[in-house]
Structure formats: C-alpha cells, structure tokens
Design a protein around this motif. Structure first.
Motif, PDB file in Angstrom:
ATOM      1  N   GLY A   1      36.659  27.482  39.851  1.00 12.55           N
ATOM      2  CA  GLY A   1      36.343  26.504  38.818  1.00 12.55           C
ATOM      3  C   GLY A   1      35.957  27.086  37.474  1.00 12.55           C
ATOM      4  N   HIS A   2      35.704  28.373  37.398  1.00 11.30           N
ATOM      5  CA  HIS A   2      35.433  29.004  36.109  1.00 11.30           C
ATOM      6  C   HIS A   2      36.747  29.166  35.351  1.00 11.30           C
ATOM      7  CE1 HIS A   2      31.829  30.314  38.334  1.00 11.30           C
ATOM      8  NE2 HIS A   2      31.250  30.366  37.149  1.00 11.30           N
ATOM      9  N   ARG A   3      36.675  29.000  34.066  1.00 17.71           N
ATOM     10  CA  ARG A   3      37.841  29.227  33.209  1.00 17.71           C
ATOM     11  C   ARG A   3      37.916  30.728  32.914  1.00 17.71           C
ATOM     12  NH1 ARG A   3      37.192  28.003  27.357  1.00 17.71           N
ATOM     13  NH2 ARG A   3      39.148  28.613  26.436  1.00 17.71           N
ATOM     14  N   ILE A   4      39.103  31.313  33.055  1.00 16.92           N
ATOM     15  CA  ILE A   4      39.304  32.733  32.773  1.00 16.92           C
ATOM     16  C   ILE A   4      40.197  32.849  31.536  1.00 16.92           C
ATOM     17  CG2 ILE A   4      40.122  34.949  33.663  1.00 16.92           C
ATOM     18  CD1 ILE A   4      37.852  33.759  35.325  1.00 16.92           C
ATOM     19  N   VAL A   5      39.719  33.591  30.544  1.00 15.98           N
ATOM     20  CA  VAL A   5      40.465  33.770  29.294  1.00 15.98           C
ATOM     21  C   VAL A   5      40.642  35.264  29.046  1.00 15.98           C
ATOM     22  CG1 VAL A   5      40.519  33.311  26.812  1.00 15.98           C
ATOM     23  CG2 VAL A   5      39.461  31.652  28.353  1.00 15.98           C
ATOM     24  N   LEU A   6      41.865  35.669  28.748  1.00 16.82           N
ATOM     25  CA  LEU A   6      42.156  37.054  28.389  1.00 16.82           C
ATOM     26  C   LEU A   6      42.257  37.122  26.874  1.00 16.82           C
ATOM     27  CD1 LEU A   6      44.914  37.806  31.076  1.00 16.82           C
ATOM     28  CD2 LEU A   6      42.417  37.860  31.320  1.00 16.82           C
ATOM     29  N   ARG A   7      41.408  37.924  26.252  1.00 15.52           N
ATOM     30  CA  ARG A   7      41.337  37.968  24.792  1.00 15.52           C
ATOM     31  C   ARG A   7      41.721  39.335  24.233  1.00 15.52           C
ATOM     32  NH1 ARG A   7      39.721  33.259  23.060  1.00 15.52           N
ATOM     33  NH2 ARG A   7      37.971  32.166  23.988  1.00 15.52           N
ATOM     34  N   HIS A   8      42.241  39.300  23.025  1.00 17.59           N
ATOM     35  CA  HIS A   8      42.532  40.488  22.213  1.00 17.59           C
ATOM     36  C   HIS A   8      43.500  41.470  22.859  1.00 17.59           C
ATOM     37  CE1 HIS A   8      38.340  39.257  20.878  1.00 17.59           C
ATOM     38  NE2 HIS A   8      39.146  38.900  19.877  1.00 17.59           N
ATOM     39  N   ALA A   9      44.411  40.965  23.658  1.00 16.04           N
ATOM     40  CA  ALA A   9      45.447  41.832  24.238  1.00 16.04           C
ATOM     41  C   ALA A   9      46.547  42.024  23.202  1.00 16.04           C
ATOM     42  CB  ALA A   9      46.011  41.208  25.509  1.00 16.04           C
TER      43      ALA A   9
ATOM     44  N   LEU B   1      44.300  39.125  39.153  1.00 15.60           N
ATOM     45  CA  LEU B   1      44.688  38.064  40.093  1.00 15.60           C
ATOM     46  C   LEU B   1      43.577  37.787  41.098  1.00 15.60           C
ATOM     47  CD1 LEU B   1      48.423  39.006  40.735  1.00 15.60           C
ATOM     48  CD2 LEU B   1      47.542  37.073  39.397  1.00 15.60           C
ATOM     49  N   LEU B   2      42.909  38.826  41.581  1.00 12.96           N
ATOM     50  CA  LEU B   2      41.783  38.629  42.489  1.00 12.96           C
ATOM     51  C   LEU B   2      40.639  37.901  41.803  1.00 12.96           C
ATOM     52  CD1 LEU B   2      41.739  42.045  44.374  1.00 12.96           C
ATOM     53  CD2 LEU B   2      42.350  39.808  45.310  1.00 12.96           C
ATOM     54  N   LEU B   3      40.392  38.221  40.546  1.00 14.25           N
ATOM     55  CA  LEU B   3      39.378  37.497  39.774  1.00 14.25           C
ATOM     56  C   LEU B   3      39.728  36.022  39.707  1.00 14.25           C
ATOM     57  CD1 LEU B   3      37.006  37.100  37.834  1.00 14.25           C
ATOM     58  CD2 LEU B   3      38.510  37.883  35.982  1.00 14.25           C
ATOM     59  N   ASN B   4      40.984  35.729  39.447  1.00 11.28           N
ATOM     60  CA  ASN B   4      41.424  34.335  39.362  1.00 11.28           C
ATOM     61  C   ASN B   4      41.181  33.594  40.682  1.00 11.28           C
ATOM     62  OD1 ASN B   4      42.766  32.213  37.808  1.00 11.28           O
ATOM     63  ND2 ASN B   4      44.390  32.422  39.321  1.00 11.28           N
ATOM     64  N   GLU B   5      41.408  34.271  41.799  1.00 12.70           N
ATOM     65  CA  GLU B   5      41.176  33.653  43.107  1.00 12.70           C
ATOM     66  C   GLU B   5      39.698  33.397  43.354  1.00 12.70           C
ATOM     67  OE1 GLU B   5      42.930  36.023  46.192  1.00 12.70           O
ATOM     68  OE2 GLU B   5      44.960  35.743  45.415  1.00 12.70           O
ATOM     69  N   ARG B   6      38.830  34.294  42.884  1.00 16.84           N
ATOM     70  CA  ARG B   6      37.391  34.162  43.103  1.00 16.84           C
ATOM     71  C   ARG B   6      36.723  33.252  42.073  1.00 16.84           C
ATOM     72  NH1 ARG B   6      37.100  39.852  42.477  1.00 16.84           N
ATOM     73  NH2 ARG B   6      35.407  39.441  41.021  1.00 16.84           N
ATOM     74  N   ALA B   7      37.425  32.848  41.047  1.00 14.69           N
ATOM     75  CA  ALA B   7      36.826  32.133  39.924  1.00 14.69           C
ATOM     76  C   ALA B   7      36.210  30.784  40.294  1.00 14.69           C
ATOM     77  CB  ALA B   7      37.857  31.950  38.816  1.00 14.69           C
TER      78      ALA B   7
END
Length: 99
Positions: free
Chosen positions: A71-79, A63-69
């Motif tokens: 404009g960058h797209r955040i993708v969670l892969r291979h979960a 969630l902190l990463l999402n706040e700092r992003a």
C-alpha cells in the motif's frame, strides 16, 4: 554503495550513492525495511541522483521492495543517463512512478 534514509512523514527518501549492485543488498534492504516500518509513511522515494550504474540485482531489489510495499507508494526519482535507460528498457515505468 550507500543508502541513506531520510524520514519526513509522509515521505521516506532513500538516497543511494555509488553503484547500485548486489553488494549493496543489505544496506538497501535495511533502509527500505525501516522506511516501510516507520509510522505515517505513505510514500517511499528512491533517489538515484548519485547513482551512475545499476545492474540486474538492483532491479530485482526494486521489485522485491514493490512486493513488500503493502500500500505504500514507491517513486523512483532523479534517474538519468544509463540508469534511466536501464529502467526504461526493463519497463519499470509500468510498475513504478518514475520522476
């Protein structure tokens, strides 16, 4: 936990290995900060292929990463398995793209 950063613009991939818990906070923050600061990076992928467990602290780090992003797209892969179940229960599919 280890967090390995691989930069291939326009994508930065952070491969996490081991248990994704608070103990990995520093490594995760360093890797994500470097990814977000790198030139020409548009997407940050978090690769869970080698993660068997994550806790609430890991969810908070995401969630902190999402706040700092910024404009960058955040993708969670291979979960998969338990990791995917935790992400689904936390409704992270509404916040992140999960692939």
């Amino acid at each position: 936990m280890q967090a390995k950063l691989i930069l291939t613009p326009p994508v930065a991939r952070i491969a996490i290995q081991g248990h994704f818990t608070f103990e990995g906070h520093r490594q995760f923050k360093e890797a994500t900060a470097a990814a977000l600061a790198a030139p020409q990076i548009e997407t940050v992928e978090i690769d869970f292929a080698e993660v068997g467990y994550l806790d609430s602290a890991a969810l908070g780090m995401l969630l902190l990463l999402n706040e700092r992003a910024e404009g960058h797209r955040i993708v969670l892969r291979h979960a998969t398995g338990t990791v995917r179940s935790v992400l689904d229960i936390a409704n992270f599919g509404k916040i992140f793209e999960i692939d």
